[in-house]
Design a protein around this motif. Structure first.
Motif, PDB file in Angstrom:
ATOM      1  N   UNK A  95       1.075  -1.167   0.345  1.00  0.00           N
ATOM      2  CA  UNK A  95      -0.077   0.144   0.076  1.00  0.00           C
ATOM      3  C   UNK A  95       0.887   1.170   0.215  1.00  0.00           C
ATOM      4  N   UNK A 148       2.681   4.586   5.770  1.00  0.00           N
ATOM      5  CA  UNK A 148       1.370   5.803   6.490  1.00  0.00           C
ATOM      6  C   UNK A 148       0.084   5.570   6.816  1.00  0.00           C
ATOM      7  N   UNK A 149      -0.221   4.390   5.931  1.00  0.00           N
ATOM      8  CA  UNK A 149      -1.753   3.976   6.357  1.00  0.00           C
ATOM      9  C   UNK A 149      -1.854   3.668   7.776  1.00  0.00           C
ATOM     10  N   UNK A 184       4.056   4.913 -11.695  1.00  0.00           N
ATOM     11  CA  UNK A 184       2.673   4.070 -11.039  1.00  0.00           C
ATOM     12  C   UNK A 184       1.592   3.458 -11.692  1.00  0.00           C
ATOM     13  N   UNK A 185       1.610   3.619 -13.129  1.00  0.00           N
ATOM     14  CA  UNK A 185       0.825   2.242 -13.905  1.00  0.00           C
ATOM     15  C   UNK A 185       1.278   0.744 -13.851  1.00  0.00           C
ATOM     16  N   UNK A 186       1.299   0.168 -12.540  1.00  0.00           N
ATOM     17  CA  UNK A 186       1.318  -0.583 -12.116  1.00  0.00           C
ATOM     18  C   UNK A 186       0.369  -1.256 -10.992  1.00  0.00           C
ATOM     19  N   UNK A 187      -0.497  -2.163 -11.774  1.00  0.00           N
ATOM     20  CA  UNK A 187      -1.853  -3.131 -11.371  1.00  0.00           C
ATOM     21  C   UNK A 187      -1.010  -3.809 -10.272  1.00  0.00           C
ATOM     22  N   UNK A 190      -0.176   8.187  -4.831  1.00  0.00           N
ATOM     23  CA  UNK A 190      -1.652   9.676  -4.248  1.00  0.00           C
ATOM     24  C   UNK A 190      -1.010  10.838  -4.143  1.00  0.00           C
ATOM     25  N   UNK A 191       0.487  10.873  -3.855  1.00  0.00           N
ATOM     26  CA  UNK A 191       0.878  11.772  -3.424  1.00  0.00           C
ATOM     27  C   UNK A 191       2.105  13.175  -4.658  1.00  0.00           C
ATOM     28  N   UNK A 234      -0.147  -2.379  -6.749  1.00  0.00           N
ATOM     29  CA  UNK A 234      -1.256  -1.489  -6.447  1.00  0.00           C
ATOM     30  C   UNK A 234      -2.682  -2.560  -5.966  1.00  0.00           C
ATOM     31  N   UNK A 235      -2.072  -3.863  -5.276  1.00  0.00           N
ATOM     32  CA  UNK A 235      -3.140  -5.187  -5.050  1.00  0.00           C
ATOM     33  C   UNK A 235      -3.308  -6.176  -3.839  1.00  0.00           C
ATOM     34  N   UNK A 295      -3.130   8.749 -12.185  1.00  0.00           N
ATOM     35  CA  UNK A 295      -1.447   7.650 -11.236  1.00  0.00           C
ATOM     36  C   UNK A 295      -0.336   8.734 -12.473  1.00  0.00           C
ATOM     37  N   UNK A 342       0.822   2.771  -2.921  1.00  0.00           N
ATOM     38  CA  UNK A 342      -0.247   3.151  -3.658  1.00  0.00           C
ATOM     39  C   UNK A 342      -0.230   4.988  -2.864  1.00  0.00           C
ATOM     40  N   UNK A 343       0.556   4.866  -1.741  1.00  0.00           N
ATOM     41  CA  UNK A 343       0.366   6.333  -0.887  1.00  0.00           C
ATOM     42  C   UNK A 343       1.155   7.253  -1.632  1.00  0.00           C
TER      43      UNK A 343
END
Lengths: 278, 401
Positions: B113, B197-198, B133-136, B120-121, B139-140, B129, B116-117
């Motif tokens: 995650x 961070x989550x 960062x386009x890496x499906x 989003x930054x 992000x799972x 994205x 993914x954070x």
């Protein structure tokens, strides 16, 4: 080795287009689709929990409730496996956006709802279930991998198991990565032995993945639009009442599923479902 | 209650956490009561707290052919896999059984995650994205198990278990069932979670993070210290390795009480414990050591101390090792399983680091300082959000209940 024989006692289904398994059966015999549904009712949750629960929980609880009602089993008696490729994408989106802008303002409720086992938690709390519960994933193979985990538990410990596999739709930008553009959830009550409530019996064999299974439209499109909707391969087989299918369970592993026996014609399942709901 | 199970051999295991890379470093820190916690230096706006950060994660690089899986969590996984000859042991098992006959079951609460954070930054002007960062697959939440199955070249069942802080304890249960059914001959189990961070801001929002190093079972404890870790174990049938320590049993149960607070009487925890003893064919009197969940949250430690008091004889030893590693969340189950295995191997009961003023609810079972005695049977408790409880039982080779 000999196939794993498992028996299905209940089936739950919810998407914007299908409110339950009977709706899929009707569609497959040529009936027209009902208008799209708004959100899952999830009546197993007490009203205050229903208001607070995130969408992923409502979806999972809705299909779990349908399947367990159809099986006639007490929900508290069922071990449960909740599978989801992406968990609650709306909460992931909220959390990542908040962490990028104002991290100390993160909502504590949304954080505890962000755990992958939130649906399992809400379900066991609502039903008073102390049996083992788990939450799993395997990306696009989450249905097959979850099914294998649930079957393994049912057969190893000779107990009935509730399997739920569900993913809600994502929003931009995350949806570009998850590819989940529509909500889809399904649930099965699986049992190690035949009983008076057996709907169908399956023989399952581990097999190399690779054979590409196809579905007719609109099922094919729905399957592409949600990682959990690989389940439509099995649900369509159950509705058809005979034959076989294969679902992916890992990158190089599939589950070959042979439908051995259907206890009663499809529409009877519909009627039984209605009786339980009533 | 469950029937006794046939024990499995734990033929290899390894741990990497804030107290070091590999088992030798872990044992050394335990022997010298040396905590791995440090003031929080993670993220751009660090909260005032202490963390269990693993040294060297930033400098770890994945093998070039697996670069697609690059992220902090997988770097820590790779760092962990490279300790204690674990990769070689898996390779040998793969040659012995075949890649299709080995399952991979890994626990994680947040996987990658952190990537993914980051995305989003760094959103594009259109809110999407950035291209890199386009890496499906990253992000799972399955990214950890997907990476590890690729790097270990395994082709059997592959599953991520994500039940928060019980995740990498429950992997032992799933693996045992598949081996018992004959679906596979061996299983790689484990778990990896990394600082992100989550979890730092999430647990902070729940007011569960201490501003000091965590103090499990201390009367003045005031919250957890979050850590990161990677741990793995290889499970096989006992006839393949009669001299290896054993997985004797496990138990799983649900509180059915609250999403983020344990059942006040520890109902689910006790059910998991009783199920573990039943599967292991053990009487509580035979348990020498319990590695407790002991997070240093007010409620967990209160409930768990009461369970130890009512379920165990005074001679059973127990401690939390969260004061060494911090709470490594989805990796806690496997890290503490390896500590239980080291307690058996080395006759070391690790002291409950950080608990200088025992909570009055703690009975005579607590080991506040290191103790040295023979350990035949060791348990490990892991409890997670959603009321998700798991317990594991390990024993030395040849132990017979």
């Amino acid at each position: 080795m000999s196939p794993l024989r498992i028996h299905i006692e209940g089936i739950g289904l919810w998407s914007k287009h299908l409110g339950n398994y009977a709706a899929l059966q009707s569609l497959l015999v040529g009936d027209t689709l009902e208008p799209p549904l708004s959100k899952p009712a999830a009546t197993t949750l007490p009203p205050n929990e229903r208001r607070r629960a995130p969408e992923s929980v409502l979806l999972a609880v809705e299909v779990a409730g349908q399947a367990v009602a159809m099986s006639g089993r007490a929900p508290a008696s069922l071990a449960c496996v909740f599978s989801s490729s992406h968990g609650d994408q709306a909460i992931t989106d909220y959390m990542c956006a908040t962490l990028a802008s104002a991290p100390t303002e993160l909502s504590p409720i949304r954080f505890h709802n962000s755990v992958h086992n939130a649906p399992a938690g809400y379900w066991t709390i609502a039903t008073g279930c102390h049996e083992p519960s788990t939450a799993v994933c395997a990306h696009r193979m989450s249905f097959g991998a979850g099914l294998l985990e649930a079957i393994s538990q049912a057969l190893a410990d000779q107990c009935p198991v509730l399997l739920v596999c569900s993913d809600i739709a994502g929003a931009y930008p995350l949806v570009e990565e998850t590819g989940c553009t529509q909500s889809f959830g399904c649930a099965l009550v699986l049992a190690p032995a035949v009983s008076g409530t057996t709907l169908a019996s399956l023989d399952i064999t581990l097999a190399p993945s690779g054979s590409v299974e196809t579905l007719p439209e609109p099922l094919a499109g729905w399957r592409d639009a949600n990682a959990s909707a690989d389940a439509l391969l099995l649900l369509a087989l159950l509705a058809r009442g005979h034959g076989r299918c294969q679902v992916d369970a890992a990158a190089t592993l599939g589950l070959h599923i042979e439908l051995q026996q259907v206890a009663m014609p499809g529409l009877d399942v519909h009627h039984r479902n209605v009786e339980h709901v009533a | 209650m469950s029937d006794p199970m046939t024990p499995l051999a734990v033929t290899a295991y390894t741990a990497t956490s804030a107290i070091g890379h590999g088992l030798a470093a872990q044992l050394d820190a335990l022997r010298h009561a040396r905590s791995g916690l440090r003031p929080n230096d993670f993220s751009s706006a660090p909260l005032q707290c202490w963390i269990g950060r693993v040294d060297g994660v930033e400098n770890t690089r994945l093998p070039a052919e697996h670069a697609v899986w690059e992220c902090r969590n997988n770097r820590l996984a790779w760092l962990g896999l490279n300790q204690d000859g674990f990769l070689d042991r898996v390779r040998e098992a793969r040659e012995r059984y075949g890649a299709r006959r080995i399952a991979l079951m890994l626990g994680t609460s947040t996987a990658s995650i952190g990537e993914t954070e980051t995305a989003y930054r760094r959103l594009d002007a259109d809110g999407g994205f950035p291209d890199d960062m386009l890496r499906p697959a990253i992000h799972a939440p399955h990214s950890l198990a997907a990476f590890v199955t690729a790097v270990l070249a395994l082709e059997g069942p592959c599953l991520t278990i994500s039940t928060a802080c019980s995740s990498s304890a429950k992997v032992f249960a799933s693996a045992e069932r598949m081996i018992r059914l004959g679906l596979v001959d061996a299983a790689v189990v484990g778990g990896v979670d990394t600082l992100c961070d989550s979890v730092l801001f999430g647990f902070n929002a729940l007011e569960l993070v201490s501003s000091q190093p965590c103090r499990p079972f201390d009367a003045a404890r005031n919250g957890i210290s979050i850590g990161e870790a990677a741990g793995f174990a290889l499970l096989e049938r006992v006839d393949a390795a009669p001299d290896a320590p054993r997985l004797l049993g496990y138990g799983e149960a649900s509180d059915a009480h609250h999403m983020s607070t344990p059942h006040p009487e520890g109902l689910g925890a006790e059910l998991a414990l009783r199920d573990t003893l039943a599967r292991a064919g053990l009487d509580a009197l035979q348990v020498d050591y319990i590695n407790l969940h002991g997070t240093a949250s007010t409620k967990n430690d209160e409930v768990e101390a009461a369970l130890v008091s009512r379920a165990f004889h005074a001679h059973t030893r127990s401690s939390s090792t969260k004061g060494f590693t911090g709470h490594t969340l989805g990796a806690a189950g496997i890290i503490e399983a390896t500590i239980a295995l080291q307690a058996i191997k080395h006759g070391l009961i690790p002291g409950n680091l950080g608990g200088s003023m025992p909570d009055p609810g703690c009975g005579p079972q607590f080991a506040w300082k290191n103790e040295h005695q023979r350990v035949d049977v060791a348990l490990s408790n892991s409890f997670g959000f959603g009321g998700n409880n798991a317990c594991l039982a390990f024993a030395r080779a040849g132990f017979s209940a």
